[in-house]
Design a protein around this motif. Structure first.
Motif, PDB file in Angstrom:
ATOM      1  N   HIS A  42      45.515  44.409  50.317  1.00 33.81           N
ATOM      2  CA  HIS A  42      45.600  42.948  50.303  1.00 33.81           C
ATOM      3  C   HIS A  42      46.077  42.391  51.640  1.00 33.81           C
ATOM      4  CE1 HIS A  42      49.970  43.343  50.271  1.00 33.81           C
ATOM      5  NE2 HIS A  42      49.767  44.361  49.437  1.00 33.81           N
ATOM      6  N   GLY A  43      46.140  41.075  51.726  1.00 35.85           N
ATOM      7  CA  GLY A  43      46.606  40.403  52.930  1.00 35.85           C
ATOM      8  C   GLY A  43      48.046  39.938  52.833  1.00 35.85           C
ATOM      9  N   TRP A  44      48.435  39.079  53.783  1.00 33.95           N
ATOM     10  CA  TRP A  44      49.790  38.534  53.847  1.00 33.95           C
ATOM     11  C   TRP A  44      50.039  37.604  52.657  1.00 33.95           C
ATOM     12  CZ3 TRP A  44      54.549  38.715  55.108  1.00 33.95           C
ATOM     13  CH2 TRP A  44      55.346  37.561  55.155  1.00 33.95           C
ATOM     14  N   SER A  45      51.277  37.597  52.169  1.00 28.16           N
ATOM     15  CA  SER A  45      51.690  36.732  51.067  1.00 28.16           C
ATOM     16  C   SER A  45      50.743  36.895  49.879  1.00 28.16           C
ATOM     17  CB  SER A  45      51.719  35.259  51.535  1.00 28.16           C
ATOM     18  OG  SER A  45      52.464  34.451  50.660  1.00 28.16           O
ATOM     19  N   ASP A  46      50.443  38.153  49.541  1.00 30.08           N
ATOM     20  CA  ASP A  46      49.379  38.427  48.586  1.00 30.08           C
ATOM     21  C   ASP A  46      49.682  39.716  47.826  1.00 30.08           C
ATOM     22  OD1 ASP A  46      46.980  38.018  47.280  1.00 30.08           O
ATOM     23  OD2 ASP A  46      45.747  38.104  49.089  1.00 30.08           O
ATOM     24  N   TYR A  47      48.822  40.036  46.880  1.00 27.12           N
ATOM     25  CA  TYR A  47      48.872  41.287  46.134  1.00 27.12           C
ATOM     26  C   TYR A  47      47.512  41.444  45.474  1.00 27.12           C
ATOM     27  CZ  TYR A  47      49.192  38.808  41.628  1.00 27.12           C
ATOM     28  OH  TYR A  47      48.929  38.019  40.537  1.00 27.12           O
ATOM     29  N   PHE A  48      47.274  42.551  44.772  1.00 29.38           N
ATOM     30  CA  PHE A  48      45.957  42.748  44.169  1.00 29.38           C
ATOM     31  C   PHE A  48      45.869  42.103  42.795  1.00 29.38           C
ATOM     32  CE2 PHE A  48      43.190  45.078  41.252  1.00 29.38           C
ATOM     33  CZ  PHE A  48      41.979  44.729  41.831  1.00 29.38           C
ATOM     34  N   PHE A  49      44.857  41.254  42.630  1.00 28.03           N
ATOM     35  CA  PHE A  49      44.575  40.655  41.324  1.00 28.03           C
ATOM     36  C   PHE A  49      43.075  40.412  41.133  1.00 28.03           C
ATOM     37  CE2 PHE A  49      45.219  37.289  44.374  1.00 28.03           C
ATOM     38  CZ  PHE A  49      44.207  36.375  44.100  1.00 28.03           C
ATOM     39  N   GLN A  50      42.248  40.828  42.097  1.00 26.00           N
ATOM     40  CA  GLN A  50      40.816  40.500  42.098  1.00 26.00           C
ATOM     41  C   GLN A  50      40.028  41.447  41.180  1.00 26.00           C
ATOM     42  OE1 GLN A  50      42.795  40.644  44.688  1.00 26.00           O
ATOM     43  NE2 GLN A  50      42.385  39.020  46.156  1.00 26.00           N
ATOM     44  N   THR A  51      40.054  41.148  39.895  1.00 29.62           N
ATOM     45  CA  THR A  51      39.383  42.014  38.922  1.00 29.62           C
ATOM     46  C   THR A  51      37.871  42.033  39.121  1.00 29.62           C
ATOM     47  OG1 THR A  51      39.360  40.161  37.354  1.00 29.62           O
ATOM     48  CG2 THR A  51      41.190  41.724  37.193  1.00 29.62           C
ATOM     49  N   ARG A  52      37.303  40.894  39.541  1.00 26.54           N
ATOM     50  CA  ARG A  52      35.849  40.863  39.771  1.00 26.54           C
ATOM     51  C   ARG A  52      35.447  41.857  40.844  1.00 26.54           C
ATOM     52  NH1 ARG A  52      36.050  34.590  39.355  1.00 26.54           N
ATOM     53  NH2 ARG A  52      36.673  34.728  41.535  1.00 26.54           N
ATOM     54  N   LEU A  53      36.244  41.938  41.892  1.00 28.44           N
ATOM     55  CA  LEU A  53      35.955  42.848  42.992  1.00 28.44           C
ATOM     56  C   LEU A  53      35.996  44.296  42.519  1.00 28.44           C
ATOM     57  CD1 LEU A  53      35.410  42.914  46.047  1.00 28.44           C
ATOM     58  CD2 LEU A  53      37.872  43.099  46.385  1.00 28.44           C
ATOM     59  N   ALA A  54      36.986  44.615  41.712  1.00 27.94           N
ATOM     60  CA  ALA A  54      37.070  45.973  41.169  1.00 27.94           C
ATOM     61  C   ALA A  54      35.845  46.295  40.322  1.00 27.94           C
ATOM     62  CB  ALA A  54      38.343  46.121  40.348  1.00 27.94           C
ATOM     63  N   ARG A  55      35.419  45.341  39.506  1.00 27.08           N
ATOM     64  CA  ARG A  55      34.262  45.587  38.641  1.00 27.08           C
ATOM     65  C   ARG A  55      32.993  45.822  39.454  1.00 27.08           C
ATOM     66  NH1 ARG A  55      36.298  41.086  35.477  1.00 27.08           N
ATOM     67  NH2 ARG A  55      34.531  39.817  36.190  1.00 27.08           N
ATOM     68  N   PHE A  56      32.855  45.123  40.570  1.00 28.69           N
ATOM     69  CA  PHE A  56      31.678  45.330  41.430  1.00 28.69           C
ATOM     70  C   PHE A  56      31.520  46.804  41.771  1.00 28.69           C
ATOM     71  CE2 PHE A  56      30.117  46.178  45.689  1.00 28.69           C
ATOM     72  CZ  PHE A  56      28.907  45.513  45.717  1.00 28.69           C
ATOM     73  N   TRP A  57      32.619  47.458  42.124  1.00 26.58           N
ATOM     74  CA  TRP A  57      32.546  48.847  42.561  1.00 26.58           C
ATOM     75  C   TRP A  57      32.383  49.814  41.395  1.00 26.58           C
ATOM     76  CZ3 TRP A  57      31.754  50.255  47.435  1.00 26.58           C
ATOM     77  CH2 TRP A  57      32.014  49.324  48.435  1.00 26.58           C
ATOM     78  N   VAL A  58      33.133  49.611  40.312  1.00 26.88           N
ATOM     79  CA  VAL A  58      33.050  50.584  39.219  1.00 26.88           C
ATOM     80  C   VAL A  58      31.710  50.488  38.500  1.00 26.88           C
ATOM     81  CG1 VAL A  58      35.549  50.660  38.931  1.00 26.88           C
ATOM     82  CG2 VAL A  58      34.191  49.099  37.522  1.00 26.88           C
ATOM     83  N   GLU A  59      31.085  49.324  38.494  1.00 31.31           N
ATOM     84  CA  GLU A  59      29.764  49.207  37.880  1.00 31.31           C
ATOM     85  C   GLU A  59      28.718  50.031  38.631  1.00 31.31           C
ATOM     86  OE1 GLU A  59      29.126  45.029  37.835  1.00 31.31           O
ATOM     87  OE2 GLU A  59      30.431  44.686  36.101  1.00 31.31           O
ATOM     88  N   ARG A  60      29.008  50.375  39.865  1.00 30.27           N
ATOM     89  CA  ARG A  60      28.120  51.214  40.677  1.00 30.27           C
ATOM     90  C   ARG A  60      28.599  52.663  40.716  1.00 30.27           C
ATOM     91  NH1 ARG A  60      27.985  46.191  41.665  1.00 30.27           N
ATOM     92  NH2 ARG A  60      26.136  45.151  42.503  1.00 30.27           N
ATOM     93  N   GLY A  61      29.630  52.961  39.913  1.00 26.67           N
ATOM     94  CA  GLY A  61      30.072  54.337  39.759  1.00 26.67           C
ATOM     95  C   GLY A  61      31.271  54.739  40.577  1.00 26.67           C
ATOM     96  N   ALA A  62      31.769  53.874  41.466  1.00 24.20           N
ATOM     97  CA  ALA A  62      32.902  54.233  42.312  1.00 24.20           C
ATOM     98  C   ALA A  62      34.207  54.185  41.531  1.00 24.20           C
ATOM     99  CB  ALA A  62      32.972  53.298  43.514  1.00 24.20           C
ATOM    100  N   ARG A  63      35.194  54.920  42.016  1.00 24.67           N
ATOM    101  CA  ARG A  63      36.564  54.797  41.539  1.00 24.67           C
ATOM    102  C   ARG A  63      37.259  53.772  42.431  1.00 24.67           C
ATOM    103  NH1 ARG A  63      38.006  61.292  41.246  1.00 24.67           N
ATOM    104  NH2 ARG A  63      36.453  61.853  39.657  1.00 24.67           N
ATOM    105  N   PHE A  64      37.838  52.763  41.820  1.00 29.13           N
ATOM    106  CA  PHE A  64      38.450  51.673  42.588  1.00 29.13           C
ATOM    107  C   PHE A  64      39.965  51.760  42.521  1.00 29.13           C
ATOM    108  CE2 PHE A  64      40.278  47.498  43.181  1.00 29.13           C
ATOM    109  CZ  PHE A  64      39.598  47.019  44.305  1.00 29.13           C
TER     110      PHE A  64
END
Length: 334
Positions: free
Chosen positions: A62-84
């Motif tokens: 993530h960036g400054w003043s931030d943390y991970f919450f982008q579930t859509r982004l994670a789904r993009f990768w796992v739908e193509r078979g990657a481990r996110f």
């Protein structure tokens, strides 16, 4: 000792793992790794067709003043078979502990420990090498951190994706060079002094204005406040040192994709244009700096995108995903 994987605040099937690090003068320090693993349906299993990124691990920072919450982004990768996997760095988000200075670091290379622990927990070696291909994915300051890490660890990653990476100082390279000696002296004496900044909360408001009611993201304002976390002199010195390293050229040999808004707007007052532009970085400067990353750099400019292009209004966000999908398919498909 590292505890096992536990349910994450994002809900199932996201999980998190606490990664203990060496203590500092503020006490115990940890990083936190979040994961989303691909699951194949019965039909896909019997069809026997492998997904294109079935041998890929993605590590997001993530960036400054931030943390991970982008579930859509994670789904993009796992739908193509990657481990996110997503890493909340020390003193951010899930990793922030009472009594700590949020987000503070005095040297970006200190994050090597966070990244090494994350890679080990992913089943890789601490230097990033492993049987599976590694994709590094960084947003803003995370993009700077991962670019510098990749330059110090050649051969670890197969590809790098950067979402509006903070590769150059907003007020130009000449201003960066002018303030560097002052930052060096000040940060040695009083690193926790505050760096002047003005944040009217317009970037957070722009994200709220373009939020997708059909696929919402939930943000913890304690971890990602509407106005930026306080910026400290020692932290700013670490960032400027990273910018200087980028300006000299990093020599990254693997393909890099840089996603940026088409334009920037200064957040001096509220205007609807702030919902269609990057109000954090000067994107033309970032595009020029990105060419110093390595020998294979693709720059994708997204019309109407915010600083985090994947939190933009639906049309710009769809364009960003389409372009990232096209690039990753070309670079990662067997």
């Amino acid at each position: 000792m590292t505890e096992g994987w536990a349910p994450d605040v994002l809900g199932a099937p996201f999980e998190q793992l606490t990664l203990p690090l060496s203590d500092d003068d503020e006490g115990a320090v940890v990083a936190t790794l979040v994961r989303l693993m691909p699951r194949r349906s019965v039909r896909e299993f019997f069809a026997g067709r492998p997904r294109p990124f079935a041998d890929v691990d993605v590590l997001y920072v993530h960036g400054w003043s931030d943390y991970f919450f982008q579930t859509r982004l994670a789904r993009f990768w796992v739908e193509r078979g990657a481990r996110f996997y997503a890493l909340d760095l020390r003193k951010y988000g899930r990793s922030l502990r009472p009594g700590q200075t949020p987000g503070y670091i005095g040297d970006l290379t200190d994050y090597d420990a966070d990244i090494a622990e994350a890679l080990t927990a992913m089943g890789r070696r601490a230097d990033g090498t492993g049987e599976r291909r590694l994709v590094l994915f960084g947003h803003s300051t995370g993009g700077l951190t991962l670019s510098l890490w990749a330059a110090r660890h050649p051969g670890a990653a197969a590809a790098i994706v950067l979402n509006s990476p903070w590769l150059e100082f907003q007020l130009s390279a000449s201003v960066r060079q002018a303030i560097t000696p002052v930052l060096d002296i000040h940060s040695r004496r009083r690193p926790l002094d505050l760096w002047p900044q003005v944040d009217g909360g317009f970037y957070a408001r722009a994200q709220a204005e373009v939020a997708d009611a059909d696929d919402p993201v939930q943000v913890d304002l304690a971890w990602r406040p509407e106005r930026s976390l306080p910026v400290h002199v020692g932290w700013m010195r670490a960032i400027v040192a990273g910018h200087a390293a980028v300006s000299k050229g990093l020599g990254i040999s693997v393909p890099v994709c840089v996603l940026l808004s088409a334009r920037s707007v200064a957040p001096t007052r509220w205007d609807d244009e702030l919902t269609r532009a990057d109000s954090v970085l000067v994107v033309d400067d970032i595009a020029r700096a990105a060419l110093k990353l390595g020998s294979s750099v693709t720059i994708e400019r997204i019309d109407g995108a915010l600083h985090d292009v994947f939190l933009s209004r639906r049309e710009a966000r769809a364009e960003a995903y389409e372009r990232m999908g096209r690039w990753t398919t070309a670079m990662l498909s067997r």
